[in-house]
Write a protein that holds these residues in place. Structure first.
Motif: not given
Length: 130
Positions: A53, A21, A71-76, A80, A78
């Motif tokens: 992003w 992460s 991958s990415r988590d825009n809300a977090k 990965y 972060t």
């Protein structure tokens, strides 16, 4: 002040999996290229994978294609790196990096080049035992 903090490294047997992460903070990373690089002892830093992003387009090194997924988590905020079917040659310190927005043509040509990334994390060690 932009900051990238990696986590998730460790010791794993060959054939196993790890998920790294990269927590990003301190500024907006819209349209940045968020990359993973790695450096093994005595070797140069090498490109692993990168993701835009905002639009999610990805690039991979041939050596990890089909085994690693970025991958990415825009809300977090972060990014990965899921690493499967790990091999001993994947052993390295893994770094997260962020490259500021540039034209699509530029990034398609230079997504692999470490010198084009502006922010770096401190790295996380991945060791794969055979």
């Amino acid at each position: 002040q932009a900051q990238l903090v990696e986590s998730g490294g460790g010791l794993v047997q060959a054939g196993g999996s790890l998920r790294l992460s990269c927590a990003a903070s301190g500024r907006t990373f819209s349209n940045f290229l968020m990359g993973w690089f790695r450096q093994a002892p005595g070797k140069e830093r090498e490109f692993v994978a990168t993701i835009n992003w905002s639009i999610g387009s990805t690039y991979y090194a041939n050596s990890v294609k089909g085994r690693f997924t970025i991958s990415r988590d825009n809300a977090k905020n972060t990014v990965y790196l899921q690493m499967n079917s790990l091999k001993s040659e994947d052993t390295a310190v893994y770094y997260c990096a962020a490259g500021r927005p540039r034209t699509g043509d530029y990034w398609r040509a230079y997504y692999w080049r470490a010198s084009d990334y502006d922010y770096w994390g401190q790295g996380t060690q991945v060791t794969v035992s055979s």
